[in-house]
Design an enzyme around this catalytic site. Structure first.
Site, mmCIF file in Angstrom:
data_model
loop_
_atom_site.group_PDB
_atom_site.id
_atom_site.type_symbol
_atom_site.label_atom_id
_atom_site.label_comp_id
_atom_site.label_asym_id
_atom_site.label_seq_id
_atom_site.Cartn_x
_atom_site.Cartn_y
_atom_site.Cartn_z
ATOM 1 N N GLU A 179 33.892 39.455 29.414
ATOM 2 C CA GLU A 179 33.962 37.990 29.380
ATOM 3 C C GLU A 179 32.566 37.434 29.647
ATOM 4 O OE1 GLU A 179 37.030 36.226 31.758
ATOM 5 O OE2 GLU A 179 35.790 34.507 32.227
ATOM 6 N N GLU A 184 30.699 27.007 33.384
ATOM 7 C CA GLU A 184 31.861 26.591 34.174
ATOM 8 C C GLU A 184 31.378 25.623 35.239
ATOM 9 O OE1 GLU A 184 35.187 29.639 34.936
ATOM 10 O OE2 GLU A 184 33.321 30.764 35.123
#
Length: 300
Positions: A179, A184
């Site tokens: 990932e 974020e």
């Protein structure tokens, strides 16, 4: 966004407490997967991102179309459901209920405090709705410059992300798929975003990553910013508005496997609540919107 970084209950929560909450989310990925980044010191924010050189556009969406229209189904699919792994509070709805074009060249993902569809979440009747989009089965690529220009939302418990999963996720699962969290943000850090790698032996709170913080107390929700990675075999470099803040290679993984030399697909989502950001509180206003100007992938 790991279960991982798909990432406090309040601004005053200590880093140790946040890491503990984050670690609790390592029950990893079911139908809905999200990720949480680990902490690493950022490189100087004034370094310039590497120039793309002669590049060809492999994927692009500028989100042109009439207001209220759904995203291009030839490029994106809409995920539905909740996320018990991160203890997020939202239900990701189908169609254009929570993700629609605004008629001005943007995609708007909206998180609302509502449940008109009587959706059921891991904790009972869902309290919030939002949207999560990905390009799985429609676009995946290995290497290149991956970029999006986004105005993120704000507020305690709000968790927007722009990230990628290995295209073999359906076969090998997470974290073996790998990932790459390009961006974020958790609402209690209005001026900071995180970039993180997750893979076998370095997932969840053990993800390898760093944070980038805007100068002079600025908040990312105040304006659009460009979030990108420059990705090559055995190397990934993160930047915000052209400012490099970290570079990772297999040497950073402590002997664990580098699983990023293969195709990945793209994900955009806006989560509400969860182990890392904590739940919304009385200060959180709804609706909140993640506004995406464009997403682009260019390759050599």
């Amino acid at each position: 966004m790991t279960v991982h970084p798909t990432h406090s209950t309040a601004r005053s929560v200590s880093r140790r407490r946040r890491v503990a909450l984050y670690a609790a989310s390592l029950l990893c990925c079911s139908a809905i997967l999200t990720a949480l980044p680990g902490g690493a010191s950022a490189a100087p924010a004034d370094s310039a991102a590497p120039g793309p050189g002669a590049m060809a556009v492999a994927f692009e969406d500028q989100f042109d179309g009439p207001a209220g229209a759904a995203v291009d189904g030839g490029k994106w699919q809409t995920e539905t459901g909740d996320n018990v792994n991160n203890h997020e509070r939202q239900y990701y709805t189908p169609g254009n209920d929570n993700a629609a074009l605004d008629g001005q060249g943007n995609l708007v993902i909206t998180a609302r405090k509502e449940n008109p569809g009587n959706y059921q979440c891991w904790y009972g009747a869902c309290e919030y709705t939002s949207s999560r989009l990905n390009t799985s089965g429609k676009f995946a690529a290995a290497y290149g410059h991956v970029e999006a220009r986004i105005k993120i939302p704000r507020g305690q418990g709000i968790w927007p992300a722009f990230w990628m999963l290995g295209d073999d996720f359906g076969n090998v699962g997470w974290p073996d798929s790998g990932e790459i969290d390009i961006m974020e943000n958790v609402g209690f850090e209005p001026g900071t975003v995180h970039g993180t790698l997750h893979g076998p032996g370095y997932s969840g709170s053990g993800g390898i990553g760093a944070a980038y913080t805007l100068p002079n107390g600025q908040a990312f929700a105040d304006d659009f910013h460009t979030f990108s990675v420059d990705w090559a075999p055995d190397s990934i470099t993160w930047s915000v508005d052209g400012n490099v803040f970290q570079r990772r290679t297999p040497a950073d993984l402590g002997g664990n496997q580098w699983v990023f030399n293969k195709p990945f697909f793209l994900i955009l989502n806006l989560a509400v609540g969860g182990y890392w950001p904590g739940d919304p509180d009385g200060s959180t206003q709804f609706p909140q919107q993640m506004v995406i100007d464009y997403v682009r992938v260019t390759t050599s």
